[in-house]
Motif scaffolding. Sequence first.
Motif, PDB file in Angstrom:
ATOM      1  N   TYR A  59     -15.309  55.039   7.787  1.00  0.00           N
ATOM      2  CA  TYR A  59     -15.495  54.229   6.576  1.00  0.00           C
ATOM      3  C   TYR A  59     -16.301  54.997   5.533  1.00  0.00           C
ATOM      4  O   TYR A  59     -15.946  55.049   4.344  1.00  0.00           O
ATOM      5  CB  TYR A  59     -16.199  52.921   6.944  1.00  0.00           C
TER       6      TYR A  59
ATOM      7  N   ALA B 117     -15.407  56.408   1.843  1.00  0.00           N
ATOM      8  CA  ALA B 117     -16.211  55.939   0.714  1.00  0.00           C
ATOM      9  C   ALA B 117     -16.810  57.112  -0.062  1.00  0.00           C
ATOM     10  O   ALA B 117     -16.907  57.086  -1.292  1.00  0.00           O
ATOM     11  CB  ALA B 117     -17.323  55.017   1.203  1.00  0.00           C
TER      12      ALA B 117
ATOM     13  N   ALA C 123     -20.847  51.230  -2.193  1.00  0.00           N
ATOM     14  CA  ALA C 123     -19.800  51.486  -1.199  1.00  0.00           C
ATOM     15  C   ALA C 123     -20.028  50.679   0.079  1.00  0.00           C
ATOM     16  O   ALA C 123     -19.080  50.348   0.794  1.00  0.00           O
ATOM     17  CB  ALA C 123     -19.748  52.980  -0.871  1.00  0.00           C
TER      18      ALA C 123
END
Length: 503
Positions: A362, A366, A417
């Motif tokens: 993730y 980001a 983010a």
Amino acid sequence: MCCDLTGRRDTIAIELIWGINIAVLTELPLALVDLETTGASAKHDRIMEVAVLCRGGGQLADTFSTPQTNSWESLIEPGVSIPPFIQGLTGISDGDLADAPTFKDVAEVLWQRLASRILVAHNARFDLAFLKREFAALGYDYRPKVLCTLKLARALYPQWPRHGLESICGYIDFQTERHHRAMADVLAMQAFLDYAIADCGEAAVAYHIALQLQMPALPPKLPREQIDAVPSRPGVYRFYGDNDQLLYIGKSVNMRSRVLSHFSADQHGGKAMKIAQQLRRIEFSETAGEMGALLQESREIKQRMPIYNQRLRRQRSLCCVTLEADKEGYDQLHFHAGLPSDILAAGREFAVFRTRKQARDYMTDAAADAGLCLQRLGIEKGGRPSRPCFAFQLQRCRGACCGQDPAADYNDRLRGALTSRMVEAWPYGEPVLLRESGNGGDAAWHLVDRWVYLGVLPPGEPSRDACLSILAEATERDFDFDSYRILKKFEAELECLPLSSLG
């Protein structure tokens, strides 16, 4: 002359399928049909014999202008010669059809028997194709609901090696003088239906009929009173199978409607069908409203691990991510296995992921989107101090690695983010009660501490003793991200009462 039954929802059928009265199976408006044809192609061959037997639905319609019987059959002059093979199979010759009526001659009589009924045939696609073509040529739009006894036999008796009508007659010991004649085969279908109802039970036969008709289907081994007991109230329901094995846990603001939706026409595939076929018992617990149902469902699924709940089942490899500034003021990621108690106790904010890999993936994505530095984040090993990283040379990093990206801007983008994964710092210094107002004046008090949901108090005014009792029993106070999101979703609607305010 148009009969479009594709959207029709017959009252009798609906009552059957919701299980109001399983015996109503015998009252379904059925037309058992068999055709003998000059060949296998509806496009090139023609009907030469037809037989119909009407069952249920109040027998034949009262509006018919001439006396009728439940059964009707006729030879049909097809307008083509009969191939020798078909003559040998059926025993029908060209001479037998010389004085027979044409399909046009019998169309209205046949239409009256079929138009308001479910077409039942063995290998029904074959018979339906011929009937649709012949009727269409005369201006009739024939689009009935269809029940195929071949499919029904395969569903009810998968152990039988063959499911042709002649083989079925042997299995059920039904004697007939001849096969491949229209009325003889219709009577064989009727014998099979009667046999299946007696052998498998009306509920099982009704279930598989409902599946074919694309209508809601009550699970075959679920007693009707189990459905009757489910209230139209918010709460959590549980499905049990053989040996009281927990199959599924669900929730709804209207449990009865939601339970019935499991058996609707669009839920006949995959997991829904497996649940329906195994379901033996339903249990339920009422809640004040939607939030209580969501919280209870999430907790029970993680604790009890039902077979068919996957999305909310416990994730043992929970990963917690915190932010700590380095000596130059840039926030770095720190990955923790699980959720360390000191983070929870201190009320710090943190991000939650199912696994460490999910967290790293993730943040890598980001970083690319926000121009963050993977070295500053701690995802990649750093190079020389104050030297540009490889991503900066590719213009994917805005230069936090070498001081060109101001720390304040960098940290704002990093927190942006992480917004969807961040858990806010606990705003209270103690456990609190959150009051949920339900429909109809119902209310419930939920005890929460550091975003950990601990339980619901007994009905009535909240008491300190009840809260202390729940706190004493809550030996495991694990943070659950699903519960956190539920609490945040309803936060604005809840009345908050600190524990210390209770006398």
